[in-house]
Design an enzyme around this catalytic site. Sequence first.
Site, PDB file in Angstrom:
ATOM      1  N   TYR A 110      -0.401  -3.803   5.057  1.00 50.00           N
ATOM      2  CA  TYR A 110      -0.959  -4.628   6.117  1.00 50.00           C
ATOM      3  C   TYR A 110      -2.081  -3.845   6.793  1.00 50.00           C
ATOM      4  CZ  TYR A 110      -1.343  -6.992  10.620  1.00 50.00           C
ATOM      5  OH  TYR A 110      -1.824  -7.626  11.749  1.00 50.00           O
ATOM      6  N   HIS A 111      -3.220  -4.484   6.989  1.00 49.55           N
ATOM      7  CA  HIS A 111      -4.418  -3.804   7.481  1.00 49.55           C
ATOM      8  C   HIS A 111      -4.460  -3.827   9.005  1.00 49.55           C
ATOM      9  CE1 HIS A 111      -8.376  -2.201   7.655  1.00 49.55           C
ATOM     10  NE2 HIS A 111      -8.718  -2.515   6.412  1.00 49.55           N
ATOM     11  N   GLY A 112      -4.400  -2.658   9.637  1.00 43.99           N
ATOM     12  CA  GLY A 112      -4.601  -2.562  11.072  1.00 43.99           C
ATOM     13  C   GLY A 112      -6.066  -2.717  11.417  1.00 43.99           C
TER      14      GLY A 112
END
Length: 366
Positions: A110-112
């Site tokens: 999951y991309h912050g």
Amino acid sequence: MFQWLHETILNWAHAIYEFVPEYLLWLLLPFFILFIFPIFLVFFIYGCVIFVHIYGHRHQIREAYHTSYWEGARVAIASFWDGVGNVWHGYELRGIENVPDEGSALFIYYHGCLPLDVYYLISKLVIHKNRSLHCVGDKFIFKIPGWRPLCKLFSITSGTVEECTEELKEGNLLCIAPGGVREALFSDPNVYDILWGKRLGFAKVIIGSKTPVIPMFTENCRESFRTPEWGRSFFRWIYEKTKIPLCPIYGGFPVKMITHLGKPIYFDFDTVTPEEVRKTVKREIRMMIKEHQRLPGSVWRGIAQRWSSTSSKKKNSDEPEQAELLQRNGAGTTSPTSDSEDIVVLRRDRSGVEDDDDEVDELGGI
């Protein structure tokens, strides 16, 4: 280096003394002493702490330089980022035992808002596993002046499906964020929504390379840096039309960051479809978010976790109820068995929210 820094500071001081009236300097001196100097002092102290951390890895750095000039540079930079992660975010990596000592694996994460967790993960793997993690990055980062050599050093590429498949077949570790810039800038920190759309590129890489998938999520990855809520829809409209990430970013908050690496997911590569792979991996990431991230996201809570000795414990007293809900939603096991097809079947009944994007082969990136 220190001599250059000393000369630079002296030159600045001399220039300020020449161009600013003396009475103004005396007038601003109390303000500088009371407010500005303590900030510089804190930065200097943290700089010393990071230097000590790097010095602790001096033997590894020396050995790396003996092996290869560029390998030495890679280990030195990794030591720096490992120090930054320890000092500023109290960074932890859990599940490193799931990373193979040799052979390929594909990290899906999951991309912050900013991929600090990926920088820290790369550093941990270089230092503790002696393995390099290749990354797929968005095309715009290669257009930033001066970044290309660094991308080359750490094997960051905007590779196609074929190139990524070949890298995994060669036995490398590779990480992909299917949400890419869209997820980084426009995911809501209150719910940590996954914005993968209908991208299938990473799923085709998994099937083509016959590589196990390691799902990855980092607690508070949206709390360190954020995008403002105002104008988010407008900036997203610009991004969808131009693919230019113009959305402003703020933050740098010292929140606790813990990266969780899940058990490897195996598939029946001869029969599974890209759509099934995407749904399975997406649900694994969603499960990790529900398990490890307390929602809604909070910067203050993240900072409190950073300084708490009991951080990253169970989040709510109603977790048995959450676990029951996850089971109802079709969360199966991901053990590496020949029943990988059953894992996909278990999850077909779960309806999720998909974006309206067309089905594409884009991979996403850091």
